[in-house]
Design a protein around this motif. Structure first.
Motif, PDB file in Angstrom:
ATOM      1  N   ARG A 205      64.918  34.558  35.310  1.00 44.31           N
ATOM      2  CA  ARG A 205      64.898  34.801  36.766  1.00 44.31           C
ATOM      3  C   ARG A 205      64.903  36.284  37.090  1.00 44.31           C
ATOM      4  NH1 ARG A 205      63.950  36.096  40.883  1.00 44.31           N
ATOM      5  NH2 ARG A 205      64.467  35.290  42.947  1.00 44.31           N
ATOM      6  N   GLY A 213      58.251  32.092  39.897  1.00 40.00           N
ATOM      7  CA  GLY A 213      58.772  31.068  39.005  1.00 40.00           C
ATOM      8  C   GLY A 213      57.897  29.830  38.995  1.00 40.00           C
ATOM      9  N   TRP A 214      58.531  28.694  38.754  1.00 42.16           N
ATOM     10  CA  TRP A 214      57.817  27.421  38.735  1.00 42.16           C
ATOM     11  C   TRP A 214      57.710  26.881  40.158  1.00 42.16           C
ATOM     12  CZ3 TRP A 214      55.272  26.181  34.502  1.00 42.16           C
ATOM     13  CH2 TRP A 214      55.703  26.688  33.274  1.00 42.16           C
ATOM     14  N   GLU A 215      56.502  26.471  40.529  1.00 38.29           N
ATOM     15  CA  GLU A 215      56.228  25.985  41.868  1.00 38.29           C
ATOM     16  C   GLU A 215      55.663  24.571  41.807  1.00 38.29           C
ATOM     17  OE1 GLU A 215      54.336  30.334  43.170  1.00 38.29           O
ATOM     18  OE2 GLU A 215      53.116  28.512  43.190  1.00 38.29           O
ATOM     19  N   SER A 219      58.119  23.706  46.828  1.00 39.44           N
ATOM     20  CA  SER A 219      59.259  24.200  46.048  1.00 39.44           C
ATOM     21  C   SER A 219      58.848  25.436  45.265  1.00 39.44           C
ATOM     22  CB  SER A 219      59.755  23.102  45.095  1.00 39.44           C
ATOM     23  OG  SER A 219      60.870  23.537  44.356  1.00 39.44           O
ATOM     24  N   ASN A 222      61.585  28.602  41.250  1.00 40.33           N
ATOM     25  CA  ASN A 222      62.389  27.760  40.379  1.00 40.33           C
ATOM     26  C   ASN A 222      62.446  28.317  38.962  1.00 40.33           C
ATOM     27  OD1 ASN A 222      62.968  25.285  42.118  1.00 40.33           O
ATOM     28  ND2 ASN A 222      60.736  25.387  42.268  1.00 40.33           N
ATOM     29  N   ASP A 224      64.059  26.290  36.559  1.00 43.76           N
ATOM     30  CA  ASP A 224      63.774  25.014  35.905  1.00 43.76           C
ATOM     31  C   ASP A 224      62.543  24.382  36.551  1.00 43.76           C
ATOM     32  OD1 ASP A 224      66.082  25.038  34.178  1.00 43.76           O
ATOM     33  OD2 ASP A 224      67.290  24.574  35.959  1.00 43.76           O
ATOM     34  N   PRO A 226      60.572  22.061  38.828  1.00 48.34           N
ATOM     35  CA  PRO A 226      61.032  21.414  40.069  1.00 48.34           C
ATOM     36  C   PRO A 226      61.362  19.949  39.842  1.00 48.34           C
ATOM     37  CG  PRO A 226      59.076  22.755  40.465  1.00 48.34           C
ATOM     38  CD  PRO A 226      59.258  22.700  38.975  1.00 48.34           C
ATOM     39  N   LYS A 227      62.439  19.504  40.459  1.00 47.67           N
ATOM     40  CA  LYS A 227      62.850  18.108  40.296  1.00 47.67           C
ATOM     41  C   LYS A 227      62.089  17.194  41.254  1.00 47.67           C
ATOM     42  CE  LYS A 227      67.513  19.282  38.683  1.00 47.67           C
ATOM     43  NZ  LYS A 227      67.130  19.010  37.279  1.00 47.67           N
ATOM     44  N   CYS A 229      58.604  16.768  43.003  1.00 51.28           N
ATOM     45  CA  CYS A 229      57.215  17.216  43.049  1.00 51.28           C
ATOM     46  C   CYS A 229      56.372  16.073  43.605  1.00 51.28           C
ATOM     47  CB  CYS A 229      56.750  17.599  41.642  1.00 51.28           C
ATOM     48  SG  CYS A 229      55.134  18.376  41.585  1.00 51.28           S
ATOM     49  N   SER A 308      61.954  25.250  30.357  1.00 54.68           N
ATOM     50  CA  SER A 308      61.063  25.889  31.322  1.00 54.68           C
ATOM     51  C   SER A 308      61.159  27.400  31.294  1.00 54.68           C
ATOM     52  CB  SER A 308      61.399  25.390  32.732  1.00 54.68           C
ATOM     53  OG  SER A 308      62.776  25.660  33.034  1.00 54.68           O
ATOM     54  N   TYR A 309      62.367  27.935  31.112  1.00 56.80           N
ATOM     55  CA  TYR A 309      62.560  29.390  31.171  1.00 56.80           C
ATOM     56  C   TYR A 309      62.202  30.096  29.858  1.00 56.80           C
ATOM     57  CZ  TYR A 309      67.099  27.559  29.600  1.00 56.80           C
ATOM     58  OH  TYR A 309      68.095  26.857  28.956  1.00 56.80           O
TER      59      TYR A 309
END
Length: 361
Positions: A205, A213-215, A219, A222, A224, A226-227, A229, A308-309
């Motif tokens: 981060r 980050g993750w989109e 959202s 992120n 992680d 996204p929970k 989607c 994810s990271y």
């Protein structure tokens, strides 16, 4: 289409972090800085599998990890100038996926199968044995035939099924410094790793390369996956991640695959982004914007490198020199927002750097 285009600074990462690719293993979310890998084989530190990054190769015959530029770039000072403001100074390299393989010609040169699985884009021939010469002789899935560079990242899996980006992916070439007129083309053979597969969630981060980050759907930002989607055909998982753009002018690669590159710093006198004194050469700032065709339940999503990271990517420059220079000069130095042929729809009077076949006219 207009969109955000910016350079986001983050907390400086500890200098001991090793930007290398590793085999899939346990990644400790709270692990601290790591030690340099030994050339004798993998060593375990704080739950991480360290990468072997030194081995003799055609471009590094003594196996010390240093590949010197020939010729080096000398006599350059970081530019503190502030040219006329232009919101955009960029172009796109649109390149499709070619193949996947457990290879990494930067970290594990000449060692096929040594890496975790990677998804390759651009040059069709990229493998563990790739060199500047072999890539230069290869073909490409990039829209511009002159871009024979290798681009790769850890393969994404949904359970045990690979999730591969479909169609040309967006790889931006931007100015990372305020003086966009000082940006020059990559030297042929430059290579580096962006990000760190062994980083913790916090380090991911706070990394200078972090953009959004993750989109997925609405959202953003992120760490992680996204929970939530939306399960719609038009929704994909995306990530944007920026590379360092300041070069030491001396090395095409270094043992940790990152020390020859640096992110711009803020000039305290002007608040402009400039290159640091020990990495004074401003190069294009690559930004991956990858779109993975998956949505809905993401509970089984993972990367070949870990969680994810652990996202990171590699770049190995094999552009045709004249083509890259034309794109950099016309689009970045020229302050335009170009597509893959160097054309800015909002400035049609500027023309294009390449013809309709994405080649030099």
């Amino acid at each position: 289409m207009p969109r955000r285009s910016r350079y986001l600074s983050g907390t400086l990462i500890a200098s001991a972090l090793l930007l290398t690719s590793v085999g899939l293993g346990t990644v400790a979310a709270n692990a601290g800085p790591t030690e340099t890998a030994e050339a004798t084989g993998p060593a375990v530190h704080a739950g991480h599998t360290m990468a072997v990054s030194t081995k003799s190769s055609p471009e590094d015959p003594d196996g010390d990890g240093y590949i010197p530029a020939n010729p080096p770039v000398t006599g350059v000072s970081p530019s503190t100038k502030e040219p006329p403001h232009r919101y955009f100074h960029e172009f796109q390299a649109n390149c499709s996926v070619t193949h996947t393989a457990p290879d990494d010609p930067i970290v594990y040169a000449q060692q096929p199968g040594k890496s975790h699985d990677h998804t390759f884009m651009g040059n069709r021939t990229t493998n563990a044995y790739s060199t500047t010469a072999s890539l230069d002789a290869g073909t490409t899935t990039c829209l511009a035939p002159g871009d024979r560079s290798g681009y790769w990242m850890p393969t994404m899996y949904n359970g045990d099924k690979p999730v591969l980006p479909v169609g040309p992916q967006v790889i931006y070439y931007k100015a990372g410094v305020t003086d966009y007129t000082s940006v020059r083309p990559f030297p042929k053979g430059l290579r580096y790793v962006v990000g760190n597969p062994m980083q913790s969630a916090t380090e991911f981060r706070n990394h200078k390369g972090f953009v959004e980050g993750w989109e997925c759907g609405d959202s953003f930002f992120n760490v992680d996956f996204p929970k939530n989607c939306p399960s719609r055909p038009d929704v994909q998982v995306n990530i944007r991640w920026q590379a360092p753009s300041c070069w030491d002018g001396k090395n095409l690669d270094t043992p940790d695959h990152k020390s020859h590159m640096a992110y711009p710093v803020v000039n305290p006198g002007t608040n402009n982004n400039i290159c640091p004194a020990d990495h004074p050469v401003a190069l294009p700032m690559i930004e991956f914007k990858m779109a993975f065709p998956v949505n809905g339940d993401l509970s089984k999503l993972r990367l070949a490198s870990g969680p994810s990271y652990s996202f990171h990517y590699d770049f190995f420059n094999a552009w045709d020199d004249r083509t890259l220079k034309a794109m950099v000069d016309h689009c970045i130095v020229g302050g335009l927002q170009c597509d893959a042929r160097g054309y800015d729809q909002t400035h049609p009077e500027a023309g294009a750097a390449l013809n309709d076949r994405y080649e030099l006219p």
